[in-house]
Design a protein around this motif. Structure first.
Motif, PDB file in Angstrom:
ATOM      1  N   ARG A  42       0.832  -1.528   0.006  1.00 47.91           N
ATOM      2  CA  ARG A  42       0.405   0.185   0.136  1.00 47.91           C
ATOM      3  C   ARG A  42       0.455   1.314  -0.237  1.00 47.91           C
ATOM      4  NH1 ARG A  42      -3.867  -0.166   4.809  1.00 47.91           N
ATOM      5  NH2 ARG A  42      -1.887   1.022   6.089  1.00 47.91           N
ATOM      6  N   GLU A  46       0.261  10.875   2.542  1.00 48.52           N
ATOM      7  CA  GLU A  46      -0.402  10.730   4.395  1.00 48.52           C
ATOM      8  C   GLU A  46      -0.473  12.756   4.493  1.00 48.52           C
ATOM      9  OE1 GLU A  46       0.531   9.491   8.082  1.00 48.52           O
ATOM     10  OE2 GLU A  46       0.534   8.987   6.860  1.00 48.52           O
ATOM     11  N   SER A  60       3.911   7.834   2.162  1.00 42.90           N
ATOM     12  CA  SER A  60       3.366   6.352   3.696  1.00 42.90           C
ATOM     13  C   SER A  60       3.659   5.193   2.634  1.00 42.90           C
ATOM     14  CB  SER A  60       2.112   6.918   4.409  1.00 42.90           C
ATOM     15  OG  SER A  60       2.099   5.469   5.041  1.00 42.90           O
ATOM     16  N   LEU A  62       3.090   0.418   3.335  1.00 41.62           N
ATOM     17  CA  LEU A  62       3.250  -0.709   3.890  1.00 41.62           C
ATOM     18  C   LEU A  62       3.533  -1.865   3.185  1.00 41.62           C
ATOM     19  CD1 LEU A  62       1.455  -1.965   6.927  1.00 41.62           C
ATOM     20  CD2 LEU A  62      -0.480  -2.471   5.019  1.00 41.62           C
ATOM     21  N   ILE A 132      11.484   3.449   9.653  1.00 41.26           N
ATOM     22  CA  ILE A 132      10.103   1.902   8.918  1.00 41.26           C
ATOM     23  C   ILE A 132      10.208   2.138  10.574  1.00 41.26           C
ATOM     24  CG2 ILE A 132      13.212   1.254   9.188  1.00 41.26           C
ATOM     25  CD1 ILE A 132      11.465  -1.247   7.382  1.00 41.26           C
ATOM     26  N   PHE A 135       4.114  -2.045  12.355  1.00 41.13           N
ATOM     27  CA  PHE A 135       2.784  -1.749  12.159  1.00 41.13           C
ATOM     28  C   PHE A 135       1.890  -1.943  13.251  1.00 41.13           C
ATOM     29  CE2 PHE A 135      -1.446  -2.310   9.876  1.00 41.13           C
ATOM     30  CZ  PHE A 135      -2.165  -1.071   9.424  1.00 41.13           C
ATOM     31  N   HIS A 172       4.139  -6.994   8.656  1.00 44.37           N
ATOM     32  CA  HIS A 172       3.832  -6.200   8.243  1.00 44.37           C
ATOM     33  C   HIS A 172       4.761  -4.567   8.978  1.00 44.37           C
ATOM     34  CE1 HIS A 172      -0.031  -7.725   6.073  1.00 44.37           C
ATOM     35  NE2 HIS A 172       0.221  -7.400   5.835  1.00 44.37           N
ATOM     36  N   GLU A 174       6.186  -0.636   8.278  1.00 43.95           N
ATOM     37  CA  GLU A 174       5.818   0.776   7.887  1.00 43.95           C
ATOM     38  C   GLU A 174       6.659   1.679   7.465  1.00 43.95           C
ATOM     39  OE1 GLU A 174       1.290   2.539   9.360  1.00 43.95           O
ATOM     40  OE2 GLU A 174       2.945   2.923  10.822  1.00 43.95           O
ATOM     41  N   LYS A 176       7.027   5.454   6.255  1.00 42.45           N
ATOM     42  CA  LYS A 176       6.324   6.459   6.579  1.00 42.45           C
ATOM     43  C   LYS A 176       6.998   7.802   6.347  1.00 42.45           C
ATOM     44  CE  LYS A 176       2.571   5.959   8.739  1.00 42.45           C
ATOM     45  NZ  LYS A 176       1.127   6.125   7.901  1.00 42.45           N
TER      46      LYS A 176
END
Length: 205
Positions: A42, A46, A60, A62, A132, A135, A172, A174, A176
């Motif tokens: 994903r 954001e 952002s 995923l 990083i 999630f 998972h 993330e 950002k």
């Protein structure tokens, strides 16, 4: 990057086989190579939700990774948090290493799933506050348990709630990016300026 000896041991809540696996990773580079299997699931551009950086956006992503890679990344003494435990600077270097390693696949995904300019996404990913992390929503229940998994005295002394002493497992991560103003200029979120030191002191942010 490597640690000469494990910075922490595991408590009885971590079974022996898992503890041996986590302690067997020789260095951070070996763990970083496991994340080459990451699949981008994903992307979003954001928007900042508050007033202090109103109008700013960031990249952002995923990512999905194998459970074993996740566990090594977050919970091995040679992993991501282990680098921050050694020093905030070492942690920041590990963070930048992973963002660089994953950059091409993230950019390719974003280009095929959005109309956001590649130059802006790259600028966000290269920003000083790009990061990083796990999630957290995926492992929320695991972050609420009270039986600690990691025995590491500095974090035990500094942590108010002990969340840094937990060892959640998911699939998972993330990424950002840093915040960008409408002009494309980088903006810092002052409330996150102490992230590296916080992870260094407590194991979590």
């Amino acid at each position: 990057m490597s640690n000469k000896a494990p910075l922490w041991r595991f408590r009885s809540s971590v079974d022996n086989a898992r503890a041996r696996r986590l302690l067997a990773h020789p260095n951070f580079d070996a763990i970083a190579s496991l994340l080459e299997q990451a699949i981008v699931e994903r992307f979003s551009w954001e928007a900042f939700s508050g007033q202090s950086l109103r109008g700013c956006h960031r990249a952002s992503f995923l990512l999905r990774v194998p459970e074993a890679a996740y566990d090594a990344f977050f919970n091995s003494p040679s992993g991501y948090r282990g680098q921050f435990a050694a020093s905030a600077i070492a942690g920041e270097e590990a963070n930048r290493q992973l963002l660089s390693q994953l950059g091409a696949s993230m950019l390719a995904y974003a280009e095929s799933h959005s109309q956001v300019a590649k130059s802006l996404i790259l600028r966000s990913l290269n920003a000083a506050q790009a990061k990083i992390w796990i999630f957290e929503a995926e492992v929320e229940a695991q972050l609420g348990i009270t039986e600690f998994a990691i025995a590491y005295e500095p974090w035990e002394r500094a942590s108010e709630n002990g969340v840094g002493l937990l060892a959640p497992v998911g699939t998972h991560l993330e990424v950002k990016g840093g915040w960008l103003a409408p002009s494309g200029d980088e903006r810092h979120n002052s409330s996150k300026s102490g992230r590296s030191e916080e992870i260094h002191r407590t194991g979590f942010s």
